[in-house]
Design a protein around this motif. Sequence first.
Motif, PDB file in Angstrom:
ATOM      1  N   GLU A 187      44.860  13.810  15.696  1.00 53.17           N
ATOM      2  CA  GLU A 187      44.635  12.707  16.625  1.00 53.17           C
ATOM      3  C   GLU A 187      43.890  13.155  17.883  1.00 53.17           C
ATOM      4  OE1 GLU A 187      47.975  14.936  18.218  1.00 53.17           O
ATOM      5  OE2 GLU A 187      47.407  14.299  16.194  1.00 53.17           O
ATOM      6  N   PHE A 188      43.606  14.454  17.991  1.00 53.23           N
ATOM      7  CA  PHE A 188      42.997  14.999  19.198  1.00 53.23           C
ATOM      8  C   PHE A 188      41.476  14.962  19.117  1.00 53.23           C
ATOM      9  CE2 PHE A 188      41.008  18.604  21.350  1.00 53.23           C
ATOM     10  CZ  PHE A 188      41.467  18.434  22.646  1.00 53.23           C
ATOM     11  N   GLY A 189      40.847  14.617  20.210  1.00 53.93           N
ATOM     12  CA  GLY A 189      39.404  14.699  20.317  1.00 53.93           C
ATOM     13  C   GLY A 189      39.027  15.212  21.688  1.00 53.93           C
ATOM     14  N   GLY A 190      38.120  16.168  21.760  1.00 53.50           N
ATOM     15  CA  GLY A 190      37.704  16.683  23.054  1.00 53.50           C
ATOM     16  C   GLY A 190      36.574  17.674  22.909  1.00 53.50           C
ATOM     17  N   TYR A 191      35.887  17.946  24.014  1.00 52.43           N
ATOM     18  CA  TYR A 191      34.843  18.951  24.024  1.00 52.43           C
ATOM     19  C   TYR A 191      35.446  20.303  24.370  1.00 52.43           C
ATOM     20  CZ  TYR A 191      31.201  15.459  23.608  1.00 52.43           C
ATOM     21  OH  TYR A 191      30.400  14.451  23.142  1.00 52.43           O
ATOM     22  N   GLY A 192      34.983  21.333  23.683  1.00 52.33           N
ATOM     23  CA  GLY A 192      35.355  22.699  23.993  1.00 52.33           C
ATOM     24  C   GLY A 192      34.102  23.545  24.044  1.00 52.33           C
ATOM     25  N   TRP A 193      34.250  24.746  24.594  1.00 52.84           N
ATOM     26  CA  TRP A 193      33.115  25.660  24.729  1.00 52.84           C
ATOM     27  C   TRP A 193      33.487  26.982  24.076  1.00 52.84           C
ATOM     28  CZ3 TRP A 193      28.462  24.348  27.153  1.00 52.84           C
ATOM     29  CH2 TRP A 193      28.452  23.076  27.743  1.00 52.84           C
ATOM     30  N   ILE A 194      32.665  27.426  23.128  1.00 50.31           N
ATOM     31  CA  ILE A 194      32.974  28.591  22.301  1.00 50.31           C
ATOM     32  C   ILE A 194      32.120  29.779  22.727  1.00 50.31           C
ATOM     33  CG2 ILE A 194      32.879  29.530  19.954  1.00 50.31           C
ATOM     34  CD1 ILE A 194      33.429  26.700  18.938  1.00 50.31           C
ATOM     35  N   ARG A 195      32.789  30.921  22.827  1.00 50.08           N
ATOM     36  CA  ARG A 195      32.121  32.180  23.121  1.00 50.08           C
ATOM     37  C   ARG A 195      32.609  33.221  22.120  1.00 50.08           C
ATOM     38  NH1 ARG A 195      34.037  36.251  27.829  1.00 50.08           N
ATOM     39  NH2 ARG A 195      32.668  38.015  27.328  1.00 50.08           N
TER      40      ARG A 195
END
Length: 263
Positions: A187-195
């Motif tokens: 149910e989760f939605g969001g922006y993340g930043w991957i390194r």
Amino acid sequence: MKKILSPRLPDGLPHRRLCLAADVEQYSCLDTRAQSAVQSELVRMLDEAAVLTGLDRAAWTRQPQGDLEFAVLPEATPEDAVLGPFVHHLAIRLRDRNARPAAPRVRLRMAVDTGVVADAALGHAGPAPVAVARYVNAPQLRAALGTLAAADLAVIVSDRLYQDVVRSGGPDLDPGQYVRAHVRVKEFGGYGWIRVPGHAPDDVRSAVAEAPGPKPPPDGDGADRTTLSQYVHQGAAVGRDVVGGLTVGLPVLPSPAGPGPAR
């Protein structure tokens, strides 16, 4: 190095804290003896990275789950120290450990977010623990580690931490090393930043593009990021605190009704 200490808040009270999850990749492929050894190695490497960063691991509220450790960090923990030097030292510990011959390789996915946390009967409750659990299982993070075979560590931070901390710069913090991903898990939605430490962002971007799921607009500082908003689904928001389901980004509008009957 001087340890960073913080008094504990009373149990059960919601408060804003930094949350972190570190998950061992392909842990289930190991036999029982190797699993036990890897668990010990994971704790040791997290301990060593914290000491080198000046963080007091004894003050972390830790919730071990076999191949994964979830932790709520003390209230005064400097977020830039966790996202920068701590990740740097952890990557080095992993590299050195995996250089040993005949030892099962340890590769980690790590997620970090900040938000409301409350003590609960089975651990912790609140938007931040839920978000971290979803981020660490993001298809894009799995794809980054799966595609970049030489990588030992892949890290995802929430959009909130990226905007507030990473973009401000600091030791071992380079915004250009992060690749944006639109994460949808359950149910989760969001922006993340991957390194992925030691790997160029273009390589990470190519790996992330192989993951199933929605693709974000191109990275950059263009106007597209200003259109993002935070809204609450089946919850309540007071200021920046959220209780209930949380989605970061624009709500998905229903498709226009077609000529046929509604289903």
